[in-house]
Write an enzyme that holds these catalytic residues in place. Structure first.
Site, PDB file in Angstrom:
ATOM      1  N   ASP A 195     -23.084   8.348  17.600  1.00 35.80           N
ATOM      2  CA  ASP A 195     -22.420   9.437  18.725  1.00 35.80           C
ATOM      3  C   ASP A 195     -21.194   9.926  18.595  1.00 35.80           C
ATOM      4  O   ASP A 195     -20.279   9.804  18.669  1.00 35.80           O
ATOM      5  CB  ASP A 195     -22.073   8.535  20.503  1.00 35.80           C
ATOM      6  CG  ASP A 195     -23.183  10.291  21.104  1.00 35.80           C
ATOM      7  OD1 ASP A 195     -23.449  11.300  20.395  1.00 35.80           O
ATOM      8  OD2 ASP A 195     -22.679  10.210  22.438  1.00 35.80           O
TER       9      ASP A 195
ATOM     10  N   CYS B 196      -4.301  28.817  47.498  1.00 35.26           N
ATOM     11  CA  CYS B 196      -4.097  27.782  46.926  1.00 35.26           C
ATOM     12  C   CYS B 196      -3.934  26.741  47.878  1.00 35.26           C
ATOM     13  O   CYS B 196      -3.110  26.854  48.791  1.00 35.26           O
ATOM     14  CB  CYS B 196      -2.640  27.613  45.973  1.00 35.26           C
ATOM     15  SG  CYS B 196      -2.217  26.662  45.757  1.00 35.26           S
TER      16      CYS B 196
ATOM     17  N   TYR C 286     -25.836   6.711   6.999  1.00 33.07           N
ATOM     18  CA  TYR C 286     -27.604   5.778   6.843  1.00 33.07           C
ATOM     19  C   TYR C 286     -28.633   6.433   6.041  1.00 33.07           C
ATOM     20  O   TYR C 286     -29.591   6.033   6.555  1.00 33.07           O
ATOM     21  CB  TYR C 286     -28.097   6.481   8.383  1.00 33.07           C
ATOM     22  CG  TYR C 286     -27.132   7.807   9.087  1.00 33.07           C
ATOM     23  CD1 TYR C 286     -28.346   8.616   8.568  1.00 33.07           C
ATOM     24  CD2 TYR C 286     -26.452   7.530   9.977  1.00 33.07           C
ATOM     25  CE1 TYR C 286     -28.221   9.556   9.290  1.00 33.07           C
ATOM     26  CE2 TYR C 286     -26.154   8.913  10.694  1.00 33.07           C
ATOM     27  CZ  TYR C 286     -27.308  10.109  10.649  1.00 33.07           C
ATOM     28  OH  TYR C 286     -27.231  11.019  11.248  1.00 33.07           O
TER      29      TYR C 286
ATOM     30  N   GLU D 251     -31.517   0.649  13.322  1.00 32.76           N
ATOM     31  CA  GLU D 251     -30.519   1.341  13.399  1.00 32.76           C
ATOM     32  C   GLU D 251     -29.724   1.740  14.609  1.00 32.76           C
ATOM     33  O   GLU D 251     -30.135   2.501  15.562  1.00 32.76           O
ATOM     34  CB  GLU D 251     -29.849   1.807  12.433  1.00 32.76           C
ATOM     35  CG  GLU D 251     -30.417   1.927  10.793  1.00 32.76           C
ATOM     36  CD  GLU D 251     -30.919   2.907  10.055  1.00 32.76           C
ATOM     37  OE1 GLU D 251     -29.723   4.269  10.202  1.00 32.76           O
ATOM     38  OE2 GLU D 251     -31.676   3.105   9.625  1.00 32.76           O
TER      39      GLU D 251
ATOM     40  N   CYS E 254       0.254  25.865  48.344  1.00 33.64           N
ATOM     41  CA  CYS E 254       1.397  26.753  48.553  1.00 33.64           C
ATOM     42  C   CYS E 254       0.911  27.951  49.857  1.00 33.64           C
ATOM     43  O   CYS E 254       1.610  28.207  50.249  1.00 33.64           O
ATOM     44  CB  CYS E 254       2.171  27.493  47.320  1.00 33.64           C
ATOM     45  SG  CYS E 254       1.025  28.317  46.423  1.00 33.64           S
TER      46      CYS E 254
ATOM     47  N   TYR F  80       0.966  -1.287   0.390  1.00 37.23           N
ATOM     48  CA  TYR F  80       0.234  -0.206   0.412  1.00 37.23           C
ATOM     49  C   TYR F  80       0.658   1.331  -0.067  1.00 37.23           C
ATOM     50  O   TYR F  80       0.558   2.082  -0.395  1.00 37.23           O
ATOM     51  CB  TYR F  80      -1.407   0.073   1.304  1.00 37.23           C
ATOM     52  CG  TYR F  80      -2.024   1.143   1.663  1.00 37.23           C
ATOM     53  CD1 TYR F  80      -3.237   1.432   1.132  1.00 37.23           C
ATOM     54  CD2 TYR F  80      -1.511   2.340   2.468  1.00 37.23           C
ATOM     55  CE1 TYR F  80      -4.138   2.113   0.776  1.00 37.23           C
ATOM     56  CE2 TYR F  80      -2.363   3.200   2.295  1.00 37.23           C
ATOM     57  CZ  TYR F  80      -3.699   3.160   1.683  1.00 37.23           C
ATOM     58  OH  TYR F  80      -4.700   4.362   1.723  1.00 37.23           O
TER      59      TYR F  80
ATOM     60  N   SER G 102     -34.142  16.893  12.812  1.00 36.46           N
ATOM     61  CA  SER G 102     -33.079  15.595  14.199  1.00 36.46           C
ATOM     62  C   SER G 102     -34.735  14.828  14.424  1.00 36.46           C
ATOM     63  O   SER G 102     -35.683  14.985  13.435  1.00 36.46           O
ATOM     64  CB  SER G 102     -32.830  16.529  15.656  1.00 36.46           C
ATOM     65  OG  SER G 102     -33.912  17.121  15.780  1.00 36.46           O
ATOM     66  N   LEU G 103     -34.416  13.986  15.279  1.00 32.82           N
ATOM     67  CA  LEU G 103     -35.471  12.933  15.798  1.00 32.82           C
ATOM     68  C   LEU G 103     -35.942  13.109  17.775  1.00 32.82           C
ATOM     69  O   LEU G 103     -35.158  13.400  18.347  1.00 32.82           O
ATOM     70  CB  LEU G 103     -34.706  11.957  16.141  1.00 32.82           C
ATOM     71  CG  LEU G 103     -33.780  10.947  14.861  1.00 32.82           C
ATOM     72  CD1 LEU G 103     -32.640   9.800  14.830  1.00 32.82           C
ATOM     73  CD2 LEU G 103     -35.324  10.835  13.707  1.00 32.82           C
TER      74      LEU G 103
ATOM     75  N   ARG H  76     -24.445  19.613   9.981  1.00 35.66           N
ATOM     76  CA  ARG H  76     -25.392  19.957   9.929  1.00 35.66           C
ATOM     77  C   ARG H  76     -26.013  21.088  10.506  1.00 35.66           C
ATOM     78  O   ARG H  76     -27.210  21.902   9.663  1.00 35.66           O
ATOM     79  CB  ARG H  76     -26.184  19.503  11.169  1.00 35.66           C
ATOM     80  CG  ARG H  76     -27.366  18.827  12.004  1.00 35.66           C
ATOM     81  CD  ARG H  76     -28.052  18.428  12.498  1.00 35.66           C
ATOM     82  NE  ARG H  76     -29.465  17.966  12.652  1.00 35.66           N
ATOM     83  CZ  ARG H  76     -30.430  19.137  13.366  1.00 35.66           C
ATOM     84  NH1 ARG H  76     -29.177  19.886  14.737  1.00 35.66           N
ATOM     85  NH2 ARG H  76     -31.622  19.354  13.304  1.00 35.66           N
TER      86      ARG H  76
ATOM     87  N   LYS I   9     -33.514   6.039  23.319  1.00 42.89           N
ATOM     88  CA  LYS I   9     -32.306   6.378  24.140  1.00 42.89           C
ATOM     89  C   LYS I   9     -31.625   5.637  25.299  1.00 42.89           C
ATOM     90  O   LYS I   9     -32.981   4.845  26.490  1.00 42.89           O
ATOM     91  CB  LYS I   9     -32.129   8.071  24.417  1.00 42.89           C
ATOM     92  CG  LYS I   9     -32.287   9.010  23.708  1.00 42.89           C
ATOM     93  CD  LYS I   9     -31.142   9.904  23.203  1.00 42.89           C
ATOM     94  CE  LYS I   9     -30.452  10.732  21.910  1.00 42.89           C
ATOM     95  NZ  LYS I   9     -30.180  11.447  23.056  1.00 42.89           N
TER      96      LYS I   9
ATOM     97  N   LYS J 239     -36.828   3.475  12.451  1.00 40.43           N
ATOM     98  CA  LYS J 239     -37.647   4.076  11.457  1.00 40.43           C
ATOM     99  C   LYS J 239     -38.613   2.896  10.703  1.00 40.43           C
ATOM    100  O   LYS J 239     -38.600   2.113  10.717  1.00 40.43           O
ATOM    101  CB  LYS J 239     -36.587   4.484  10.326  1.00 40.43           C
ATOM    102  CG  LYS J 239     -35.024   5.508  10.989  1.00 40.43           C
ATOM    103  CD  LYS J 239     -34.318   5.819   9.549  1.00 40.43           C
ATOM    104  CE  LYS J 239     -32.871   5.969  10.032  1.00 40.43           C
ATOM    105  NZ  LYS J 239     -31.868   5.780   9.428  1.00 40.43           N
TER     106      LYS J 239
END
Ligand code: IVH
Length: 661
Positions: free
Chosen positions: A113, A398, A218, A109, A401, A34, A80-81, A132, A305, A281
């Site tokens: 993410d 802090c 998809y 499907e 220190c 390759y 969107s869904l 998107r 979800k 779907k």
């Protein structure tokens, strides 16, 4: 073969190899072959740019640096869904579909993410990729998407087509990217989705090419021009050369759908990329218009979800870690709980605002999860379980220190104002663990830096608390089971390290290895040494005013006393053991080492002799008890012989110390 045809052949060979390797996951060409082909093609294209093919794989290497991204208007908006979160809601979704239409089936499907992209092909050639954005207007990220290995630059049919899919970062690449960022001192990506989104907005495509993003397709826009169902669409996409997620299914009815969804929940844990649900779907495109759309999403699809694992635990304390830049981050110290595969004892609280917004208080019962399945995070408080917890207030000095913290306007983070703060200055930790001091094998500079950056190591005492985070440490990229166990063993073993090494390791100004050795002979314990006055110390011939002052100064500092006390509690040896040495023949003897030793280094031999109560002198005199002569010993051996001082060789020396080193 003429140049033009050779370029064409190479282009086809490499593109096919790419498909076999990245899309089908069935390599057909060796890496070597390759690389050879790719090199040849690049050289030919450079010499004969006019013959370069439109789908040349050399395009995937990146190289173009943009000023910004052009805006792109999607001809068909990217919707969107709707979401469902349990079986009841899923059945309610199906009820609505059934009311709208008859005789339909579903495809399922995985919901990948990552981030959605739209790809445009003209006459089968890849032309443009757009994010998107707000669904109507996105950004042109063509150059970056081109670097994705599984993206087909030419389809198997010369058609005009728009498809949509999800760009994601596989777990392996995510770990690599974060590992690199850690070593560069850059902020880590919280999860693979953020990493993918951050990468796709890089202006330099060479950087993108190195990040190993991947892509699942998809959807076909105007799919009904080509096929009749979603299942056929996925099959057609595969045939065209797209990488389609293999875990899709076709189910006949809602009962099968419910079963299928629960199968996915188990499957997703074995995948090397993040998924956050199942996309459901209606399979038959002919039903879409009758089922219809809302303003935001289609009514013929929904996303089931997955429950991200969330657990309850008690927030025992809020501590603070300081990063190399001086930023002070609050950390939740939790009652250890098991979540998404590991035991979690600490979780990020991000910053003061995060804690105040969520009103998180010490003693609260909190809900914890892993962001992106990786980084533990406190999500919220169970307020009804609250008793008399007091509200959180941010520290103003802090934790390391004691100097004031500052928060700049418009920023969420606090910084330590002390540029010399040991919390950000990790050199003291590196020195402590180093071979010349506590000699903690495997806790080298790189590891210290990394553990410091992740907030596990701020002070020396933290080294001895690392074992509390055993499981978490094993999750760190490039660490793993074996390395962590080895590290923790070495740390444990270092607790019995000699007192002088501990003293040297503490980094007291002017107290080097030699001074430390002298000190422990006169002050054989930390308690005794810490009480010594300047006058006391000045009685030791080798100790001058500067050293004496520095020692007294060190023990007068309350932070330092605290550290010593912590180390004592953690079980470190703080005494000089002489008992062992008393019974050995070296005790009280003055020994000279000369010549080249093969079995020991000079330092090792010296250390052993001193441990056994002897003293190593640099020259031979009447006070010398005996000489250890290694290879090629010269004048010292001669002098010993002249003075009649006993001489032994290295092997005899080894015999004498057998069982003592
Ligand atoms: S279909 C109109 N299928 O989920 C339906 N989306 O909230 C368009 N996603 O923006 C989406 N995997 O980023 C679909 N197999 C899949 C998906 C998927 C992930 C994402 C996509 C979309 C979001 C929907």
């Amino acid at each position: 073969m003429d140049i033009k045809s050779r370029i064409k052949t190479l282009t086809e060979l490499i593109n096919q190899a790419n498909i076999d390797y990245h899309t089908k996951d069935q390599p057909t060409m060796s890496d070597y072959q390759y690389d050879q082909y790719l090199k040849e093609l690049r050289e030919l294209e450079e010499a004969y740019p006019e013959y370069k093919e439109a789908d040349s794989p050399t395009e995937k290497i990146g190289g173009l640096v943009l000023d910004g991204f052009e805006k792109v208007t999607h001809q068909v908006p990217m919707m969107s869904l709707s979401n469902v979160f349990n079986e009841d809601e899923l059945r309610a979704f199906d009820d609505k579909v059934r009311k709208a239409t008859t005789s339909y089936t579903y495809t399922t499907e995985l919901k990948i993410d990552g981030l959605a992209v739209s790809l445009l092909y003209e006459k089968g050639l890849f032309k443009r990729a757009a994010t998107r954005g707000n669904g109507v207007v996105g950004e042109d990220v063509t150059q970056n998407v081109k670097t994705i290995k599984s993206l087909p630059l030419r389809l198997s049919e010369a058609i005009d087509l728009e498809v949509r899919g999800e760009i994601y970062m596989p777990h392996k690449s995510f770990k690599q990217v974060n590992e690199e960022r850690m070593s560069e001192g850059e902020a880590l990506f919280a999860n693979p989705r953020n990493a993918a989104a951050g990468t796709i907005r890089q202006l330099d495509s060479t950087v993108v090419a190195k990040r190993n993003l991947d892509l699942f397709i998809y959807t076909i826009v105007h799919a009904s021009n080509h096929v009749n169902t979603q299942k056929e669409a996925l099959e057609y996409l595969t045939k065209l050369g797209f990488k389609v997620n293999p875990h899709y299914a076709h189910v006949a009815n809602i009962d099968d759908l419910v079963k299928q969804v629960s199968l996915y929940d188990a499957l997703r844990k074995s995948l090397n990329y993040d998924t956050d649900g199942v996309v459901i779907k209606v399979n038959e495109f002919s039903r879409y218009e009758t089922i219809g759309y809302t303003a935001k999403f289609p009514k013929w699809a929904t996303a089931y979800k997955f429950q991200a694992e969330q657990v309850e635990t008690v927030l025992k304390d809020i501590t603070f870690q300081i990063g190399r830049t001086g930023v002070v981050t609050p950390v939740a110290e939790l009652e250890p709980v098991f979540v998404s595969g590991t035991t979690v004892a600490r979780a990020t609280l991000h910053n003061e605002d995060y804690i105040l917004d969520k009103d998180i208080r010490i003693g609260d019962t909190v809900v914890v999860h892993k962001a992106g399945e990786i980084i533990p995070e406190v999500l919220h408080v169970l307020k009804d379980k609250r008793t008399d917890q007091i509200p959180f207030s941010m520290i103003d000095t802090c934790p390391v220190c004691g100097q004031p913290l500052v928060r700049h306007e418009g920023e969420a983070d606090y910084y330590c104002s002390n540029l010399e703060c040991p919390g950000r200055n990790i050199n003291s930790l590196i020195h402590f663990a180093s071979r010349v001091a506590m000699d903690i094998d495997t806790l080298g500079e790189k590891v210290v830096e990394m553990l410091h950056e992740l907030g596990y190591l701020n002070t020396i005492a933290d080294i001895y608390r690392l074992h509390m985070y055993r499981d978490e440490l094993k999750e760190i990229p490039g660490f793993g089971d074996k390395k962590v166990e080895k590290l923790l063993l070495a740390i444990e073993a270092s607790k019995t390290q000699t007192f002088d090494r501990l003293l040297f390791g503490l980094g007291i100004k002017h107290v080097g290895a030699k001074v430390a050795k002298t000190l422990i002979k006169h002050y054989p314990s930390m308690d005794l040494l810490s009480q010594a006055t300047i006058e006391d110390l000045l009685h030791i011939p080798e100790i001058g005013e500067m050293i004496a002052l520095s020692i007294v100064h060190y023990f007068a500092d309350s932070k330092k006393r605290e550290l010593i006390e912590e180390l004592k509690q953690l079980g470190l040896n703080m005494t000089h053991q002489v008992a062992e040495a008393v019974s050995h023949e070296f005790n009280g003897k003055t020994i000279v080492l000369t010549g080249k030793l093969n079995l020991f280094s000079r330092d090792q031999a010296t250390e052993i002799i001193e441990k056994l109560g002897g003293k190593v002198a640099s020259s031979v005199s009447s006070k010398t008890d005996f000489v250890v002569a290694g290879e090629d010993a010269g004048s010292k051996l001669k002098k010993a012989n002249e003075l009649g001082i006993p001489v032994i060789d290295e092997l005899a020396f080894k015999e004498k110390i057998n069982g003592y080193n």
